[in-house]
Design a protein around this motif. Structure first.
Motif, mmCIF file in Angstrom:
data_model
loop_
_atom_site.group_PDB
_atom_site.id
_atom_site.type_symbol
_atom_site.label_atom_id
_atom_site.label_comp_id
_atom_site.label_asym_id
_atom_site.label_seq_id
_atom_site.Cartn_x
_atom_site.Cartn_y
_atom_site.Cartn_z
ATOM 1 N N ASP A 111 29.245 -56.096 11.166
ATOM 2 C CA ASP A 111 27.672 -55.636 10.684
ATOM 3 C C ASP A 111 27.317 -55.567 11.840
ATOM 4 O O ASP A 111 25.702 -54.419 11.429
ATOM 5 C CB ASP A 111 27.666 -57.038 10.477
ATOM 6 N N ALA A 114 27.321 -52.179 12.772
ATOM 7 C CA ALA A 114 27.153 -50.595 11.697
ATOM 8 C C ALA A 114 26.036 -50.290 11.703
ATOM 9 O O ALA A 114 25.211 -49.384 11.685
ATOM 10 C CB ALA A 114 28.249 -51.497 11.063
ATOM 11 N N ALA A 115 25.025 -51.311 11.800
ATOM 12 C CA ALA A 115 23.731 -51.536 11.186
ATOM 13 C C ALA A 115 22.592 -50.677 12.829
ATOM 14 O O ALA A 115 21.791 -49.965 12.301
ATOM 15 C CB ALA A 115 22.727 -52.776 11.053
ATOM 16 N N GLU A 118 24.340 -46.935 12.098
ATOM 17 C CA GLU A 118 23.407 -46.811 11.259
ATOM 18 C C GLU A 118 25.285 -45.980 10.087
ATOM 19 O O GLU A 118 25.210 -45.151 9.171
ATOM 20 C CB GLU A 118 22.806 -45.254 10.612
ATOM 21 N N SER A 120 28.329 -46.884 7.404
ATOM 22 C CA SER A 120 28.416 -47.562 5.802
ATOM 23 C C SER A 120 29.455 -46.934 5.356
ATOM 24 O O SER A 120 30.257 -46.338 5.571
ATOM 25 C CB SER A 120 27.002 -47.600 4.963
ATOM 26 N N SER A 122 30.596 -46.185 1.110
ATOM 27 C CA SER A 122 30.476 -45.392 0.299
ATOM 28 C C SER A 122 32.029 -46.012 -0.241
ATOM 29 O O SER A 122 33.201 -46.119 0.089
ATOM 30 C CB SER A 122 30.214 -43.754 0.296
ATOM 31 N N ARG A 163 36.806 -53.349 3.046
ATOM 32 C CA ARG A 163 35.251 -52.799 3.557
ATOM 33 C C ARG A 163 35.488 -52.952 4.551
ATOM 34 O O ARG A 163 34.592 -52.100 6.385
ATOM 35 C CB ARG A 163 34.060 -53.563 3.154
ATOM 36 N N LEU A 167 35.015 -49.762 8.482
ATOM 37 C CA LEU A 167 33.671 -49.904 9.345
ATOM 38 C C LEU A 167 34.169 -50.084 10.523
ATOM 39 O O LEU A 167 33.716 -49.020 11.781
ATOM 40 C CB LEU A 167 32.467 -50.935 8.896
#
Length: 334
Positions: A111, A114-115, A118, A120, A122, A163, A167
């Motif tokens: 997390d 990924a943040a 940037e 994500s 879809s 998910r 990622l």
């Protein structure tokens, strides 16, 4: 092409689901932490039990004693031996604690990365990947039923794991360059990987004679369990202990009897056929499931091959996860 999603889902989340399932069982058996066995639904404030409990500074009356009592609650008995809730929790922690904790820590690190980058996933990407996982099942609903039955994963857990996997793959492949020429060359050299194909998941019972096979078939027709009869009567030592499960094989696998595969391809799921003369004896077969993959073309094919080649060049996932945990100073505090 490699099915990373199946291997990763089963290996990583099985321990997580075991713990979650056990917690659910505990909650269902003991619905209220404030009740003791054989006690009334309501505890009288000021009872003798509460008056004897010492109150620690900054703690509500009875909090520590209530927790201690709950931990020592007897949840099972074997003869004169008792098993408490604390025994169960300690055993779960010993068997699965490290694996579950690592999974939670890795998810937090993913997390954060990924943040920071940037990245994500879809809805279209997740849906497309889910389509590959569902291929071969009667429906998406049936796929979720199988995941629940076999590995204890709910639909929400399947989607959440998917998910995080997508990622992580994005994090891994972003720094690995794969040229268009390499992609085109791989597709040209491995056309069989991308053609539509059908795989059959079969069970079989192998007997020495046709008479024995017909006797077993009679028992099956009478309602006997296939796996049980395979363990009892099958002479194939490699599959008998697993209930005659052969596993997934290609519909045109050259290593299996052609007549047997032709017969299996015409069966509906759960249908049986036999006896069929094969090397080593006579076979009775049962179709467990049929998986059919679709042929990929165009941009979707190129993207899939590019990701596959990048993942093959990447370090192992455990090493990559370790690097990610190190980057974000992940440590156990206990």
């Amino acid at each position: 092409m490699k099915k990373y999603e199946v291997l990763r889902a089963v290996v990583i989340l099985q321990a997580v689901c075991m713990v979650v399932l056990t917690v659910v069982v505990v909650v269902k058996v003991w619905p209220g932490n404030d009740r003791l066995p054989n006690s009334s639904p309501h505890t009288n404030v000021g009872s003798e039990e509460e008056k004897d409990d010492p109150v620690k500074p900054g703690q509500s009356p009875g909090a520590d004693s209530s927790l201690q009592t709950d931990k020592q609650r007897v949840i099972a008995k074997v003869g004169a031996e008792e098993i408490t809730l604390d025994d169960l929790e300690q055993e779960l922690h010993k068997q699965y604690g490290d694996a579950v904790l690592r999974t939670l820590m890795v998810h937090k690190a993913i997390d954060l990365e990924a943040a920071a980058s940037e990245l994500s996933v879809s809805a279209e990407e997740q849906s497309r990947e889910l389509e590959k996982m569902v291929e071969g099942y009667d429906s998406e609903a049936r796929f979720y039923e199988v995941m629940q039955e076999q590995v204890g994963m709910t639909k929400e857990q399947v989607l959440e794991d998917l998910r995080y996997r997508l990622l992580m793959e994005k994090i891994v492949v972003r720094s690995i360059n794969v040229s268009d020429e390499e992609v085109d060359r791989y597709i040209a050299d491995h056309p069989e990987e991308f053609d539509a194909r059908t795989q059959l998941h079969l069970q079989w019972i192998l007997t020495e004679t046709s008479k024995e096979a017909n006797s077993v078939l009679g028992l099956l027709t009478g309602g006997e369990d296939f796996a049980t009869l395979a363990r009892t009567y099958s002479i194939d030592s490699f599959t008998a202990d697993s209930g005659g499960d052969i596993g997934l094989i290609d519909e045109d696998d050259p290593y299996y009897n052609r007549e047997m595969l032709d017969t299996a391809s015409r069966l509906q799921v759960a249908e049986m056929a036999g006896p069929i003369k094969v090397d080593g004896g006579y076979a009775i077969i049962r179709l467990i499931e049929r998986q059919t993959t679709t042929k990929m073309t165009g941009r979707r094919l190129h993207d899939a091959v590019r990701k596959q080649l990048a993942l093959e060049r990447a370090d192992s996932f455990p090493n990559l996860e370790d690097a990610l945990l190190d980057k974000y100073d992940a440590v156990k505090t206990e």
